[in-house]
Design a protein around this motif. Sequence first.
Motif, PDB file in Angstrom:
ATOM      1  N   ASN A  46      19.416 -10.802 -14.195  1.00  0.00           N
ATOM      2  CA  ASN A  46      18.686 -10.104 -12.317  1.00  0.00           C
ATOM      3  C   ASN A  46      17.696 -10.902 -12.235  1.00  0.00           C
ATOM      4  O   ASN A  46      17.202 -11.079 -13.467  1.00  0.00           O
ATOM      5  CB  ASN A  46      18.826  -8.929 -12.401  1.00  0.00           C
ATOM      6  CG  ASN A  46      20.876  -8.991 -12.006  1.00  0.00           C
ATOM      7  OD1 ASN A  46      21.621  -9.882 -11.851  1.00  0.00           O
ATOM      8  ND2 ASN A  46      21.312  -7.638 -12.546  1.00  0.00           N
ATOM      9  N   PRO A  47      17.056 -10.754 -11.429  1.00  0.00           N
ATOM     10  CA  PRO A  47      15.352 -11.398 -11.888  1.00  0.00           C
ATOM     11  C   PRO A  47      14.769  -9.660 -12.324  1.00  0.00           C
ATOM     12  O   PRO A  47      15.281  -9.419 -10.825  1.00  0.00           O
ATOM     13  CB  PRO A  47      15.360 -11.270  -9.816  1.00  0.00           C
ATOM     14  CG  PRO A  47      16.816 -12.225  -9.311  1.00  0.00           C
ATOM     15  CD  PRO A  47      17.445 -11.261 -10.307  1.00  0.00           C
ATOM     16  N   SER A  59      12.543  -8.774 -10.388  1.00  0.00           N
ATOM     17  CA  SER A  59      12.406  -7.784  -9.306  1.00  0.00           C
ATOM     18  C   SER A  59      13.168  -6.387  -8.943  1.00  0.00           C
ATOM     19  O   SER A  59      12.810  -5.645  -8.065  1.00  0.00           O
ATOM     20  CB  SER A  59      11.452  -8.612  -8.459  1.00  0.00           C
ATOM     21  OG  SER A  59      12.581  -8.665  -7.675  1.00  0.00           O
ATOM     22  N   ASN A  60      14.647  -6.837  -9.139  1.00  0.00           N
ATOM     23  CA  ASN A  60      15.683  -6.808  -8.566  1.00  0.00           C
ATOM     24  C   ASN A  60      16.327  -5.127  -8.957  1.00  0.00           C
ATOM     25  O   ASN A  60      17.025  -4.918  -8.838  1.00  0.00           O
ATOM     26  CB  ASN A  60      16.939  -7.547  -7.838  1.00  0.00           C
ATOM     27  CG  ASN A  60      16.234  -8.404  -7.166  1.00  0.00           C
ATOM     28  OD1 ASN A  60      15.183  -7.998  -6.053  1.00  0.00           O
ATOM     29  ND2 ASN A  60      17.420  -9.522  -6.942  1.00  0.00           N
ATOM     30  N   ARG A  61      16.006  -4.935 -10.628  1.00  0.00           N
ATOM     31  CA  ARG A  61      16.187  -4.372 -11.316  1.00  0.00           C
ATOM     32  C   ARG A  61      15.769  -3.052 -11.410  1.00  0.00           C
ATOM     33  O   ARG A  61      14.917  -2.685 -10.890  1.00  0.00           O
ATOM     34  CB  ARG A  61      15.957  -4.206 -12.989  1.00  0.00           C
ATOM     35  CG  ARG A  61      16.560  -6.184 -13.153  1.00  0.00           C
ATOM     36  CD  ARG A  61      16.310  -6.183 -14.622  1.00  0.00           C
ATOM     37  NE  ARG A  61      15.899  -7.304 -15.077  1.00  0.00           N
ATOM     38  CZ  ARG A  61      15.518  -8.075 -15.888  1.00  0.00           C
ATOM     39  NH1 ARG A  61      14.909  -7.807 -16.670  1.00  0.00           N
ATOM     40  NH2 ARG A  61      15.659  -9.580 -16.148  1.00  0.00           N
ATOM     41  N   GLN A  62      16.684  -2.031 -10.588  1.00  0.00           N
ATOM     42  CA  GLN A  62      16.773  -0.514 -10.618  1.00  0.00           C
ATOM     43  C   GLN A  62      16.138  -0.056 -12.118  1.00  0.00           C
ATOM     44  O   GLN A  62      15.212   0.862 -12.094  1.00  0.00           O
ATOM     45  CB  GLN A  62      17.884   0.131 -10.866  1.00  0.00           C
ATOM     46  CG  GLN A  62      18.205  -0.187  -9.293  1.00  0.00           C
ATOM     47  CD  GLN A  62      17.445   0.858  -7.937  1.00  0.00           C
ATOM     48  OE1 GLN A  62      16.746   1.626  -7.983  1.00  0.00           O
ATOM     49  NE2 GLN A  62      17.250  -0.448  -7.440  1.00  0.00           N
ATOM     50  N   GLY A 120      21.260  -4.367 -16.301  1.00  0.00           N
ATOM     51  CA  GLY A 120      22.048  -5.082 -15.515  1.00  0.00           C
ATOM     52  C   GLY A 120      22.801  -5.230 -16.040  1.00  0.00           C
ATOM     53  O   GLY A 120      23.270  -4.686 -17.379  1.00  0.00           O
ATOM     54  N   ASP A 143      11.850   1.890  -0.731  1.00  0.00           N
ATOM     55  CA  ASP A 143      12.095   3.024  -2.316  1.00  0.00           C
ATOM     56  C   ASP A 143      10.619   3.549  -2.370  1.00  0.00           C
ATOM     57  O   ASP A 143      10.110   4.464  -3.310  1.00  0.00           O
ATOM     58  CB  ASP A 143      12.021   1.602  -3.267  1.00  0.00           C
ATOM     59  CG  ASP A 143      13.925   1.104  -3.471  1.00  0.00           C
ATOM     60  OD1 ASP A 143      14.071   2.167  -2.712  1.00  0.00           O
ATOM     61  OD2 ASP A 143      13.523   0.008  -4.118  1.00  0.00           O
ATOM     62  N   PHE A 187       7.776  -1.822  -8.339  1.00  0.00           N
ATOM     63  CA  PHE A 187       9.196  -2.961  -8.932  1.00  0.00           C
ATOM     64  C   PHE A 187      10.363  -1.413  -8.638  1.00  0.00           C
ATOM     65  O   PHE A 187       9.713  -0.416  -8.632  1.00  0.00           O
ATOM     66  CB  PHE A 187       9.514  -3.250  -9.645  1.00  0.00           C
ATOM     67  CG  PHE A 187       8.633  -4.927  -9.747  1.00  0.00           C
ATOM     68  CD1 PHE A 187       9.053  -5.962  -9.235  1.00  0.00           C
ATOM     69  CD2 PHE A 187       7.427  -5.120 -11.044  1.00  0.00           C
ATOM     70  CE1 PHE A 187       7.907  -6.830  -9.160  1.00  0.00           C
ATOM     71  CE2 PHE A 187       7.328  -5.685 -10.820  1.00  0.00           C
ATOM     72  CZ  PHE A 187       6.891  -7.018  -9.882  1.00  0.00           C
ATOM     73  N   PRO A 188      11.342  -1.743  -8.885  1.00  0.00           N
ATOM     74  CA  PRO A 188      12.154  -0.495  -8.224  1.00  0.00           C
ATOM     75  C   PRO A 188      12.012   0.730 -10.076  1.00  0.00           C
ATOM     76  O   PRO A 188      12.354   1.590  -9.854  1.00  0.00           O
ATOM     77  CB  PRO A 188      13.294  -1.028  -8.432  1.00  0.00           C
ATOM     78  CG  PRO A 188      13.780  -1.822  -6.952  1.00  0.00           C
ATOM     79  CD  PRO A 188      12.165  -3.071  -7.939  1.00  0.00           C
TER      80      PRO A 188
END
Length: 402
Positions: free
Chosen positions: A25-26, A28-31, A36, A329, A369-370
């Motif tokens: 996963n990129p 920037s998208n990871r919680q 992931g 967010d 980021f998240p």
Amino acid sequence: MKRLSHACMATLLCLGVSSAQANDNPISNRQALLDGPGTAKQKLRDSGVDLDLRYTNFQQNLSGATDGNGSQNGGRGDLVMNFDGEKLGLWKGFSVNLRHTMVHGQANFNRGFGQNGVLLPYNTAMVFPRENETSLNVTQKFNDTVSISAGKFDMFALSEAAPLQGGSGMDTFTNLGIAAAINGLVSPYTTGVMLNVNTSKALMSFMVYDPRNTQGDNGRPISHTFEDGTSAMANITLPISIAGRMGYHTFNATASDQKHPNLRTGEPVNRRWFGGYSFQQFLQHDADDPSKGWGLFGRIGVTDRNPNFIARHFMLGIGGNNLMQGRKDDMWGVAYAAYDLSHEIVDPTWPTAIRNEQMAEAYYNFAVFPWLRVSPNVQLVRPLDRSRNDEVVLGIRTQLRF
């Protein structure tokens, strides 16, 4: 505790190596940075172990510190593990919650009531716990409505899920007077049993707990639980929608028979009580995710006034998520609170060196980021000590979620 802290660090390193290899996963998208599909954390979760790792650093500067600690820095790491009994081969509805907190630099912060002339410390998360601490409790869920939990509870952690205001000093407000309802009857860590009954019309919790603070050196074996008395607490939350916008109204009653000295005579008193009301009312929801939004929140509370030295408190604020496209967010908030002391301590008919305390705070939690958040905040505090000028506290909180 040191062995558990070392084990936590080893776990983090192992997860990091595995996740670096498996996570496509990129970033920037990871919680969470190490989470992931295909990662060690995901495999653990699928097998029944949900793992959350966070590190939070705090930097704050006081305008009028008199003890040499005008610039304060420290941090804490939080390991939270939830074990699903059914997935682990035990039985349905059974779960275990483990939370271990590691702190550093905590001695730099206002940690005592009255330090620098202030009743309530400026930084909730760096005051509790006072040292590395672990809580552990088990839950049996009988159906979608009823569950029972027992063990040692981190009482601040229980408030993190509250909408709009929740966070226990880690995500939203940092000042203790705003981040938590201080009523003198609930310790930061306590041992007890909690019954939860959640229906579509009401969310109810009833707790019987040890009135002692079971944190650190104050804790004693389970066999000594309740030897100094018993406390009980009841919360009833009513979810009420107004014009299609969700709101939550909570009524709280707490009582204890633990002995405390009378504020005037010093004689032991074996009754204390607190009653409170709080609300969170959304004014706007995100069209794509109704759990996100912003709105009003507040609370009021009254106590017995003696032996409890806090007579009543009031808090009102506004905040929640930033609903601008691309910034949903992010979180923000502005709040004001006032704590009135018992007339046994502050008598309006004669001059006194102390007064009721007031505080206001504003923060913005920016989601870089998240899994990476930076939160500047500012506090204005009118201290308990009349000889002290109003205190301005500037802070920045940085949080990494692994």
